[in-house]
Design an enzyme around this catalytic site. Structure first.
Site, PDB file in Angstrom:
ATOM      1  N   GLY A  43       0.833  -1.206   0.000  1.00  0.00           N
ATOM      2  CA  GLY A  43       0.000   0.000   0.000  1.00  0.00           C
ATOM      3  C   GLY A  43       0.859   1.244   0.000  1.00  0.00           C
ATOM      4  O   GLY A  43       2.012   1.207   0.445  1.00  0.00           O
ATOM      5  N   GLN A  48       3.162   9.856   1.030  1.00  0.00           N
ATOM      6  CA  GLN A  48       4.406   9.086   0.886  1.00  0.00           C
ATOM      7  C   GLN A  48       5.001   9.245  -0.502  1.00  0.00           C
ATOM      8  O   GLN A  48       6.150   8.882  -0.746  1.00  0.00           O
ATOM      9  CB  GLN A  48       4.153   7.595   1.129  1.00  0.00           C
ATOM     10  CG  GLN A  48       3.732   7.267   2.541  1.00  0.00           C
ATOM     11  CD  GLN A  48       3.490   5.775   2.666  1.00  0.00           C
ATOM     12  OE1 GLN A  48       2.454   5.279   2.241  1.00  0.00           O
ATOM     13  NE2 GLN A  48       4.449   5.061   3.223  1.00  0.00           N
ATOM     14  N   CYS A  92       6.074  -0.268   6.976  1.00  0.00           N
ATOM     15  CA  CYS A  92       5.659   0.939   6.269  1.00  0.00           C
ATOM     16  C   CYS A  92       6.799   1.345   5.347  1.00  0.00           C
ATOM     17  O   CYS A  92       7.956   1.366   5.770  1.00  0.00           O
ATOM     18  CB  CYS A  92       5.372   2.053   7.272  1.00  0.00           C
ATOM     19  SG  CYS A  92       4.872   3.607   6.496  1.00  0.00           S
ATOM     20  N   LEU A  93       6.473   1.654   4.091  1.00  0.00           N
ATOM     21  CA  LEU A  93       7.527   1.975   3.122  1.00  0.00           C
ATOM     22  C   LEU A  93       8.309   3.234   3.520  1.00  0.00           C
ATOM     23  O   LEU A  93       9.432   3.412   3.066  1.00  0.00           O
ATOM     24  CB  LEU A  93       6.931   2.149   1.721  1.00  0.00           C
ATOM     25  CG  LEU A  93       6.329   0.872   1.116  1.00  0.00           C
ATOM     26  CD1 LEU A  93       5.734   1.153  -0.259  1.00  0.00           C
ATOM     27  CD2 LEU A  93       7.356  -0.258   1.041  1.00  0.00           C
ATOM     28  N   HIS A 134      -4.135   1.317   7.761  1.00  0.00           N
ATOM     29  CA  HIS A 134      -2.772   1.858   7.837  1.00  0.00           C
ATOM     30  C   HIS A 134      -2.622   3.030   6.860  1.00  0.00           C
ATOM     31  O   HIS A 134      -2.100   4.092   7.218  1.00  0.00           O
ATOM     32  CB  HIS A 134      -1.758   0.744   7.525  1.00  0.00           C
ATOM     33  CG  HIS A 134      -0.332   1.211   7.481  1.00  0.00           C
ATOM     34  ND1 HIS A 134       0.611   0.837   8.419  1.00  0.00           N
ATOM     35  CD2 HIS A 134       0.313   2.030   6.607  1.00  0.00           C
ATOM     36  CE1 HIS A 134       1.765   1.421   8.123  1.00  0.00           C
ATOM     37  NE2 HIS A 134       1.619   2.139   7.025  1.00  0.00           N
ATOM     38  N   GLU A 135      -3.101   2.827   5.628  1.00  0.00           N
ATOM     39  CA  GLU A 135      -2.967   3.886   4.603  1.00  0.00           C
ATOM     40  C   GLU A 135      -3.852   5.085   4.929  1.00  0.00           C
ATOM     41  O   GLU A 135      -3.455   6.236   4.714  1.00  0.00           O
ATOM     42  CB  GLU A 135      -3.281   3.342   3.209  1.00  0.00           C
ATOM     43  CG  GLU A 135      -2.395   2.182   2.741  1.00  0.00           C
ATOM     44  CD  GLU A 135      -0.910   2.416   2.920  1.00  0.00           C
ATOM     45  OE1 GLU A 135      -0.459   3.585   2.877  1.00  0.00           O
ATOM     46  OE2 GLU A 135      -0.180   1.429   3.135  1.00  0.00           O
ATOM     47  N   HIS A 138      -2.232   7.518   7.175  1.00  0.00           N
ATOM     48  CA  HIS A 138      -1.307   8.443   6.506  1.00  0.00           C
ATOM     49  C   HIS A 138      -2.036   9.715   6.057  1.00  0.00           C
ATOM     50  O   HIS A 138      -1.455  10.801   6.086  1.00  0.00           O
ATOM     51  CB  HIS A 138      -0.678   7.793   5.269  1.00  0.00           C
ATOM     52  CG  HIS A 138       0.495   6.908   5.572  1.00  0.00           C
ATOM     53  ND1 HIS A 138       1.684   7.386   6.045  1.00  0.00           N
ATOM     54  CD2 HIS A 138       0.660   5.564   5.442  1.00  0.00           C
ATOM     55  CE1 HIS A 138       2.543   6.380   6.202  1.00  0.00           C
ATOM     56  NE2 HIS A 138       1.941   5.252   5.841  1.00  0.00           N
TER      57      HIS A 138
HETATM   58 CO    CO Z   1       2.773   3.383   5.822  1.00  0.00          CO
END
Ligand code: CO
Length: 174
Positions: A43, A48, A92-93, A134-135, A138
């Site tokens: 995701g 991000q 998380c990226l 999670h997304e 953000h």
């Molecule tokens: Co993340």
């Protein structure tokens, strides 16, 4: 497109609603999926990607060959969440190498708009629901470190310090 890493301030900024459902948005979404697959993620949220917009993409399969799993959600919001919660491991990226168990509702019902601005309503549970939540965090400027247990926060502190160090070095060189 490079994924924005902690502690870049763009991860904490306010995100504006998506208003234009046009070719630029389609191109942005394609770039986001490409960056997500390249970095082995499932995701990615617009902040991000360096864009403070209420847009997220994900694919629970994490595999570009399984594109039927791809979801693009604009201006998403939760309209119902289950009382049941569970713990699951997340990464998380924007925090390479950091993983921790996070507690979240097991199911959510959501409303959003698709890539073309059409309203959509989805019922998401388990892995699907976890990625979405999670997304969505953000888009509210919330990061998974904010939801970690106190002991996990202590455990990952050296890794966070390392990311902060890299960030200030990169910024000094820019
Ligand atoms: Co993340």
């Amino acid at each position: 497109m490079e994924v924005v890493l902690y502690p870049d301030p763009r991860l904490r900024r306010r995100n504006a609603p998506v208003q234009r459902f046009d070719a630029d948005l389609e191109a942005l979404v394609r770039d986001m999926f490409e960056a997500m697959y390249r970095t082995k993620g499932v995701g990615l949220a617009a902040p991000q990607a360096g864009l403070n917009l209420r847009l997220l993409v994900y694919n629970p399969e994490g595999d570009p060959a399984k594109s039927q799993g791809e979801r693009v959600l604009c201006n998403p919001r939760i309209v119902w969440r289950s009382r049941d919660k569970d713990w699951g491991e997340e990464g998380c990226l924007s925090f390479p190498g950091i993983f921790a168990r996070i507690e979240r509702p097991t199911a959510v019902h959501i409303e959003a708009q698709d890539l073309h601005g059409q309203p959509t309503r989805l019922e998401l549970a388990d892995w699907d629901g976890r990625i979405f939540q999670h997304e969505l965090d953000h888009l509210e400027g919330i990061l998974f470190i904010d939801r970690m247990t106190p002991s996990d926060k202590v455990r990952i502190k050296p890794l966070l310090d390392e990311l902060a160090e890299k960030f200030s070095t990169a910024r000094a060189q820019a």
